[in-house]
Design a protein around this motif. Sequence first.
Motif, PDB file in Angstrom:
ATOM      1  N   GLY A  73       0.770  -1.234   0.000  1.00 47.32           N
ATOM      2  CA  GLY A  73       0.000   0.000   0.000  1.00 47.32           C
ATOM      3  C   GLY A  73       0.799   1.281   0.000  1.00 47.32           C
ATOM      4  N   VAL A  74       2.137   1.195  -0.083  1.00 42.38           N
ATOM      5  CA  VAL A  74       2.956   2.407  -0.142  1.00 42.38           C
ATOM      6  C   VAL A  74       2.834   3.008  -1.538  1.00 42.38           C
ATOM      7  CG1 VAL A  74       5.274   3.371   0.094  1.00 42.38           C
ATOM      8  CG2 VAL A  74       4.546   1.496   1.581  1.00 42.38           C
ATOM      9  N   HIS A 133     -17.571  -9.773   0.166  1.00 47.92           N
ATOM     10  CA  HIS A 133     -17.124  -8.440  -0.232  1.00 47.92           C
ATOM     11  C   HIS A 133     -16.411  -8.569  -1.573  1.00 47.92           C
ATOM     12  CE1 HIS A 133     -18.137  -7.154   3.780  1.00 47.92           C
ATOM     13  NE2 HIS A 133     -17.254  -7.977   4.313  1.00 47.92           N
ATOM     14  N   VAL A 134     -16.869  -7.844  -2.566  1.00 49.93           N
ATOM     15  CA  VAL A 134     -16.297  -7.895  -3.909  1.00 49.93           C
ATOM     16  C   VAL A 134     -15.484  -6.622  -4.138  1.00 49.93           C
ATOM     17  CG1 VAL A 134     -16.779  -8.140  -6.367  1.00 49.93           C
ATOM     18  CG2 VAL A 134     -18.278  -9.247  -4.687  1.00 49.93           C
ATOM     19  N   TYR A 135     -14.223  -6.789  -4.536  1.00 56.41           N
ATOM     20  CA  TYR A 135     -13.321  -5.653  -4.710  1.00 56.41           C
ATOM     21  C   TYR A 135     -12.724  -5.633  -6.111  1.00 56.41           C
ATOM     22  CZ  TYR A 135     -13.122  -5.437   0.447  1.00 56.41           C
ATOM     23  OH  TYR A 135     -13.423  -5.348   1.780  1.00 56.41           O
ATOM     24  N   ALA A 182      -3.856  -5.482  -3.360  1.00 54.39           N
ATOM     25  CA  ALA A 182      -3.247  -4.158  -3.206  1.00 54.39           C
ATOM     26  C   ALA A 182      -4.169  -3.079  -3.775  1.00 54.39           C
ATOM     27  CB  ALA A 182      -1.899  -4.120  -3.918  1.00 54.39           C
ATOM     28  N   SER A 183      -4.236  -1.939  -3.068  1.00 53.84           N
ATOM     29  CA  SER A 183      -5.029  -0.772  -3.507  1.00 53.84           C
ATOM     30  C   SER A 183      -6.460  -1.168  -3.860  1.00 53.84           C
ATOM     31  CB  SER A 183      -4.359  -0.106  -4.717  1.00 53.84           C
ATOM     32  OG  SER A 183      -3.029   0.249  -4.432  1.00 53.84           O
ATOM     33  N   ARG A 184      -7.060  -2.006  -3.041  1.00 45.89           N
ATOM     34  CA  ARG A 184      -8.380  -2.528  -3.386  1.00 45.89           C
ATOM     35  C   ARG A 184      -9.475  -1.490  -3.190  1.00 45.89           C
ATOM     36  NH1 ARG A 184      -8.997  -6.958   1.497  1.00 45.89           N
ATOM     37  NH2 ARG A 184      -9.259  -5.495   3.231  1.00 45.89           N
TER      38      ARG A 184
END
Length: 372
Positions: A150-151, A347-349, A357-359
Amino acid sequence: MTFLDLDLDAGDLGGTLEWAEPSDATQVTRYDVYITEASHAGCGRIEVVVISGSLSFGLDGASPAQVEAAVKSSLAMSLGVDPRLVEVVVRQEQARRLSHERRLSTTWNVRYQVVLPAEQGPSAERAAKAVRQDASAFTKVLAEQLEVAGVDSAVLSASFAFQSFEFVAAKSVAGEEVISLATIVDLEELESESNTTEELESNNTNNTNNNNSNNDNNNNSNNNNTTVDSDGESDGVNRTSLRRLSETPEGSSLKLCRLVFLGAVSVGRFKFDVPADTALASFTYFTIYTRTKLESQGVAYSTLFIDDLAASVSNVAFVDQDSSSADIGGAVSWTQPSDLQRVATYHVYLAASEVGASRLLVADVRADTTST
């Protein structure tokens, strides 16, 4: 004791561990919670390899949790080991870039330790030595994993600077010696803490008695130092016994082989939140020690067998029906897990990688649904 596993990934735990208040809690000081390797057949002797070292790098704008996750996964990839076998301790330090600048730069110092089965030790040791000689490949992996954690990529480009990788040691030890390593505690350590206190108290008592000319009083004082072991037999030795209060059948002999400390709970509370993604690994029980002001009378502990529930969807499919090159649209479908007992919603991302990552949350759907 009860525990309902709400982390439905196989091999991971998460949920609330609860227990009842002891019948007499007036002397209780806290409850210590452990996850435990235990066996009715005994612990045996297992040879393992312990690899340890440190690394450091500069990076602004990251959290300790992001750094810890990235370093663990990077070490696992570079050494060719299961990430659940990697332990890291992260320390963050800040300093001014130049004496006349106000902005602070951040340096991350990380200590790592990997405990491996003996047969995996040589290959992991060779890999660690290779990274120490040339860390360029590891640096690239670490940068990628920091972004996965997440950086922001712009922050990485602007401030990430790898500094050092140290491989300190790789040593073979007996499995029972592993419990003396950092974050791992065994029964002997718990006993020795109380024994030290008792020996001091015993010495003080004996010194007082030696100054008393009445031999009968001396004998009575010495008799008061005798403790009763868990089997009810008096051994005449001043030491701490461990009283068994587990849910295992009467007469069984569950051996606690290795305990990892999860946390302490204050008096008056009877629950502990086990964080999601806690690795089950080879652990089989939760163990709670009831610490009291009177530990010379025994340290009570209770165990609960861990029921790891796995319930993940499978056969995830998506067909893009939006003709625009910059947009997507269509139905996502999946196959339900075989056991829906603890499934409440899906939960759908949308995400930038297969590990999320970055969801971005797209939808929440009911447990009896197979598409959205």
